[in-house]
Scaffold this motif. Structure first.
Motif, PDB file in Angstrom:
ATOM      1  N   ARG A 173      41.987  40.861  36.379  1.00 19.63           N
ATOM      2  CA  ARG A 173      40.565  40.521  36.538  1.00 19.63           C
ATOM      3  C   ARG A 173      40.007  39.946  35.234  1.00 19.63           C
ATOM      4  NH1 ARG A 173      37.604  39.038  40.846  1.00 19.63           N
ATOM      5  NH2 ARG A 173      35.479  39.807  40.683  1.00 19.63           N
ATOM      6  N   GLU A 174      40.426  40.512  34.102  1.00 20.50           N
ATOM      7  CA  GLU A 174      40.026  39.960  32.804  1.00 20.50           C
ATOM      8  C   GLU A 174      40.466  38.501  32.699  1.00 20.50           C
ATOM      9  OE1 GLU A 174      41.306  40.217  28.102  1.00 20.50           O
ATOM     10  OE2 GLU A 174      41.761  41.923  29.394  1.00 20.50           O
ATOM     11  N   MET A 175      41.696  38.218  33.079  1.00 22.31           N
ATOM     12  CA  MET A 175      42.212  36.849  33.030  1.00 22.31           C
ATOM     13  C   MET A 175      41.443  35.942  34.002  1.00 22.31           C
ATOM     14  SD  MET A 175      44.503  36.631  30.711  1.00 22.31           S
ATOM     15  CE  MET A 175      43.467  37.766  29.789  1.00 22.31           C
ATOM     16  N   PHE A 176      41.040  36.504  35.143  1.00 17.11           N
ATOM     17  CA  PHE A 176      40.228  35.743  36.087  1.00 17.11           C
ATOM     18  C   PHE A 176      38.898  35.347  35.451  1.00 17.11           C
ATOM     19  CE2 PHE A 176      36.889  35.884  39.424  1.00 17.11           C
ATOM     20  CZ  PHE A 176      37.246  34.742  40.110  1.00 17.11           C
ATOM     21  N   TYR A 177      38.237  36.301  34.773  1.00 18.67           N
ATOM     22  CA  TYR A 177      36.967  35.992  34.106  1.00 18.67           C
ATOM     23  C   TYR A 177      37.125  34.804  33.165  1.00 18.67           C
ATOM     24  CZ  TYR A 177      35.429  40.843  35.196  1.00 18.67           C
ATOM     25  OH  TYR A 177      35.087  42.025  35.795  1.00 18.67           O
ATOM     26  N   LYS A 178      38.275  34.712  32.524  1.00 22.45           N
ATOM     27  CA  LYS A 178      38.525  33.684  31.513  1.00 22.45           C
ATOM     28  C   LYS A 178      38.942  32.335  32.112  1.00 22.45           C
ATOM     29  CE  LYS A 178      39.765  37.081  28.017  1.00 22.45           C
ATOM     30  NZ  LYS A 178      40.823  37.619  27.164  1.00 22.45           N
ATOM     31  N   SER A 179      39.139  32.295  33.428  1.00 22.53           N
ATOM     32  CA  SER A 179      39.552  31.053  34.093  1.00 22.53           C
ATOM     33  C   SER A 179      38.319  30.249  34.526  1.00 22.53           C
ATOM     34  CB  SER A 179      40.402  31.375  35.321  1.00 22.53           C
ATOM     35  OG  SER A 179      39.595  31.931  36.354  1.00 22.53           O
ATOM     36  N   ILE A 180      38.542  28.998  34.869  1.00 21.79           N
ATOM     37  CA  ILE A 180      37.456  28.153  35.377  1.00 21.79           C
ATOM     38  C   ILE A 180      36.864  28.749  36.658  1.00 21.79           C
ATOM     39  CG2 ILE A 180      36.895  25.870  36.339  1.00 21.79           C
ATOM     40  CD1 ILE A 180      37.330  25.926  33.286  1.00 21.79           C
ATOM     41  N   GLU A 181      37.740  29.197  37.564  1.00 22.32           N
ATOM     42  CA  GLU A 181      37.255  29.795  38.813  1.00 22.32           C
ATOM     43  C   GLU A 181      36.444  31.060  38.525  1.00 22.32           C
ATOM     44  OE1 GLU A 181      40.708  29.387  38.450  1.00 22.32           O
ATOM     45  OE2 GLU A 181      40.874  27.481  39.473  1.00 22.32           O
ATOM     46  N   GLY A 182      36.917  31.862  37.579  1.00 16.17           N
ATOM     47  CA  GLY A 182      36.215  33.088  37.220  1.00 16.17           C
ATOM     48  C   GLY A 182      34.862  32.801  36.598  1.00 16.17           C
ATOM     49  N   TYR A 183      34.811  31.801  35.736  1.00 12.89           N
ATOM     50  CA  TYR A 183      33.554  31.401  35.107  1.00 12.89           C
ATOM     51  C   TYR A 183      32.547  30.989  36.183  1.00 12.89           C
ATOM     52  CZ  TYR A 183      30.279  28.668  32.307  1.00 12.89           C
ATOM     53  OH  TYR A 183      29.150  28.164  31.730  1.00 12.89           O
ATOM     54  N   ARG A 184      33.008  30.203  37.140  1.00 10.26           N
ATOM     55  CA  ARG A 184      32.121  29.778  38.241  1.00 10.26           C
ATOM     56  C   ARG A 184      31.655  30.981  39.068  1.00 10.26           C
ATOM     57  NH1 ARG A 184      36.018  25.039  39.518  1.00 10.26           N
ATOM     58  NH2 ARG A 184      35.226  23.463  38.095  1.00 10.26           N
ATOM     59  N   PHE A 185      32.590  31.904  39.348  1.00  8.94           N
ATOM     60  CA  PHE A 185      32.250  33.116  40.097  1.00  8.94           C
ATOM     61  C   PHE A 185      31.178  33.915  39.355  1.00  8.94           C
ATOM     62  CE2 PHE A 185      32.847  37.715  40.348  1.00  8.94           C
ATOM     63  CZ  PHE A 185      32.631  37.941  41.705  1.00  8.94           C
ATOM     64  N   LEU A 186      31.365  34.111  38.067  1.00 10.42           N
ATOM     65  CA  LEU A 186      30.415  34.890  37.275  1.00 10.42           C
ATOM     66  C   LEU A 186      29.043  34.222  37.244  1.00 10.42           C
ATOM     67  CD1 LEU A 186      32.778  35.903  34.343  1.00 10.42           C
ATOM     68  CD2 LEU A 186      31.900  37.417  36.137  1.00 10.42           C
ATOM     69  N   LYS A 187      29.019  32.904  37.100  1.00 10.68           N
ATOM     70  CA  LYS A 187      27.750  32.173  37.110  1.00 10.68           C
ATOM     71  C   LYS A 187      27.103  32.195  38.485  1.00 10.68           C
ATOM     72  CE  LYS A 187      26.686  28.507  35.158  1.00 10.68           C
ATOM     73  NZ  LYS A 187      26.491  27.143  34.728  1.00 10.68           N
ATOM     74  N   ASP A 188      27.885  31.906  39.525  1.00 10.38           N
ATOM     75  CA  ASP A 188      27.342  31.838  40.885  1.00 10.38           C
ATOM     76  C   ASP A 188      26.782  33.176  41.352  1.00 10.38           C
ATOM     77  OD1 ASP A 188      28.067  29.175  40.949  1.00 10.38           O
ATOM     78  OD2 ASP A 188      29.803  29.481  42.266  1.00 10.38           O
ATOM     79  N   ASN A 189      27.316  34.267  40.836  1.00 12.08           N
ATOM     80  CA  ASN A 189      26.857  35.609  41.209  1.00 12.08           C
ATOM     81  C   ASN A 189      25.881  36.192  40.192  1.00 12.08           C
ATOM     82  OD1 ASN A 189      28.355  36.456  43.784  1.00 12.08           O
ATOM     83  ND2 ASN A 189      29.909  35.445  42.550  1.00 12.08           N
ATOM     84  N   ASN A 190      25.388  35.340  39.313  1.00 17.32           N
ATOM     85  CA  ASN A 190      24.390  35.729  38.306  1.00 17.32           C
ATOM     86  C   ASN A 190      24.839  36.901  37.437  1.00 17.32           C
ATOM     87  OD1 ASN A 190      22.418  33.731  39.007  1.00 17.32           O
ATOM     88  ND2 ASN A 190      22.004  34.936  40.837  1.00 17.32           N
ATOM     89  N   ILE A 191      26.134  36.966  37.177  1.00 14.14           N
ATOM     90  CA  ILE A 191      26.652  38.003  36.291  1.00 14.14           C
ATOM     91  C   ILE A 191      26.536  37.538  34.852  1.00 14.14           C
ATOM     92  CG2 ILE A 191      28.725  39.293  35.638  1.00 14.14           C
ATOM     93  CD1 ILE A 191      29.518  39.082  38.679  1.00 14.14           C
ATOM     94  N   ILE A 192      26.792  36.270  34.623  1.00 14.14           N
ATOM     95  CA  ILE A 192      26.551  35.688  33.311  1.00 14.14           C
ATOM     96  C   ILE A 192      25.619  34.501  33.487  1.00 14.14           C
ATOM     97  CG2 ILE A 192      28.770  36.403  32.349  1.00 14.14           C
ATOM     98  CD1 ILE A 192      29.638  33.414  32.574  1.00 14.14           C
ATOM     99  N   ARG A 193      25.018  34.118  32.381  1.00 13.91           N
ATOM    100  CA  ARG A 193      24.120  32.974  32.389  1.00 13.91           C
ATOM    101  C   ARG A 193      24.491  32.069  31.229  1.00 13.91           C
ATOM    102  NH1 ARG A 193      17.623  33.163  31.629  1.00 13.91           N
ATOM    103  NH2 ARG A 193      17.489  30.988  31.073  1.00 13.91           N
ATOM    104  N   ARG A 194      24.669  30.824  31.515  1.00 10.21           N
ATOM    105  CA  ARG A 194      24.941  29.822  30.482  1.00 10.21           C
ATOM    106  C   ARG A 194      23.937  28.701  30.660  1.00 10.21           C
ATOM    107  NH1 ARG A 194      28.525  31.663  26.587  1.00 10.21           N
ATOM    108  NH2 ARG A 194      30.390  32.377  27.571  1.00 10.21           N
ATOM    109  N   ASP A 195      23.105  28.527  29.679  1.00 14.60           N
ATOM    110  CA  ASP A 195      22.151  27.413  29.712  1.00 14.60           C
ATOM    111  C   ASP A 195      22.798  26.215  29.035  1.00 14.60           C
ATOM    112  OD1 ASP A 195      19.526  29.712  29.014  1.00 14.60           O
ATOM    113  OD2 ASP A 195      20.127  28.921  30.951  1.00 14.60           O
ATOM    114  N   VAL A 196      22.776  25.108  29.718  1.00 21.05           N
ATOM    115  CA  VAL A 196      23.371  23.881  29.169  1.00 21.05           C
ATOM    116  C   VAL A 196      22.285  22.952  28.732  1.00 21.05           C
ATOM    117  CG1 VAL A 196      24.869  21.939  29.687  1.00 21.05           C
ATOM    118  CG2 VAL A 196      25.345  24.162  30.672  1.00 21.05           C
TER     119      VAL A 196
END
Length: 84
Positions: free
Chosen positions: A61-84
């Motif tokens: 799961r840690e490795m998933f967080y670090k992947s592109i898919e994981g990053y999208r999952f975390l953003k889409d589920n409002n777990i992390i926020r990245r302002d561009v």
């Protein structure tokens, strides 16, 4: 029990992804400067955690967080926020 977790730096607002069997103990190590990757980003706070049955599941799961898919999952589920 094992955990995958996300820490957030209060210094630079960036995230750190990890896995452990003791989140509180691991957070203490991070904040004491005993973890090279986060030593210069202290203080850190626990932002998110998930519980897993095995060390292997937590690490995957840690490795998933670090992947592109994981990053999208975390953003889409409002777990992390990245302002561009």
């Amino acid at each position: 029990m094992f955990f995958s977790y996300i820490l957030k730096s209060l210094k630079d607002e960036k995230y750190y992804y990890g896995s452990t069997n003791d989140v509180d103990k691991r957070l203490t190590k991070h904040n004491k400067g005993e973890v090279k990757a986060t030593k210069h980003r202290r203080p850190l706070k626990l932002h998110y955690k998930e519980e897993h049955s095995t060390r292997s599941e937590a690490f995957k799961r840690e490795m998933f967080y670090k992947s592109i898919e994981g990053y999208r999952f975390l953003k889409d589920n409002n777990i992390i926020r990245r302002d561009v």
